[in-house]
Design a protein around this motif. Sequence first.
Motif: not given
Length: 222
Positions: A140-145, A158-161
């Motif tokens: 959520l913090a846009n950190e690499p994953f 996630r798209a729905r979120y």
Amino acid sequence: MKGLDMALKEKAIAEKQAKRSQLLWSACQPLILSIQSSSNLESWEDQLEPLENEVAAIAKTSDEEDPLIGAVLASIPEEAKTRGVFSELALKNRFLNVEKVAFRLANLPEGFVSIPRMFLSYLQSFLLINLSKTIPPEELANEPFDVTALTNYDVLFRARYWLDRGDLLQALRYMNLLKGAARAIADEWMNETRILLETKLAADVLLLHAVYSNLIYLQDSS
């Protein structure tokens, strides 16, 4: 006298630029309203209105001294000009249908599949539909994953979120991670969303350009 002539000339140029920026701002309003507008018509296609007139009105405010306007207008998808764009509300409503079908087909590859395999995919989707899920704080913090670790179910969740939170761009980014039959189902929605976002971005850039140009004139004249 030369100094006075130069000052008058510079003032005339500045006033011309200010007038053009005001015309640009006014010309942008119909385009922005057309993008934002939504309709109660049952058919999504009936909501479409070509944006050619709005784009042409903006183009009239451009000249050789300001190539940015022409460049931004050229970035607007051709479909938006000749056919129109779906509103954000329409795309959100369409997503719900896409999500439902894609969720059922999430375990299937693109193309022909056997009936037993299709049945198993449907069955698994019903078993998973009510499971509560969370998105890791780091994500959520846009950190690499590792996006490759996400299943189609994860992607749809996630798209729905993000869609529920009004972030159509982030929803599209996740939908682009879909694979197999689920992606095939979502392709049209993703394309229409891209058309809307690219058109909206162009309108926002033009509006900011008009405001910025006018601010420069006000600062110089103060």
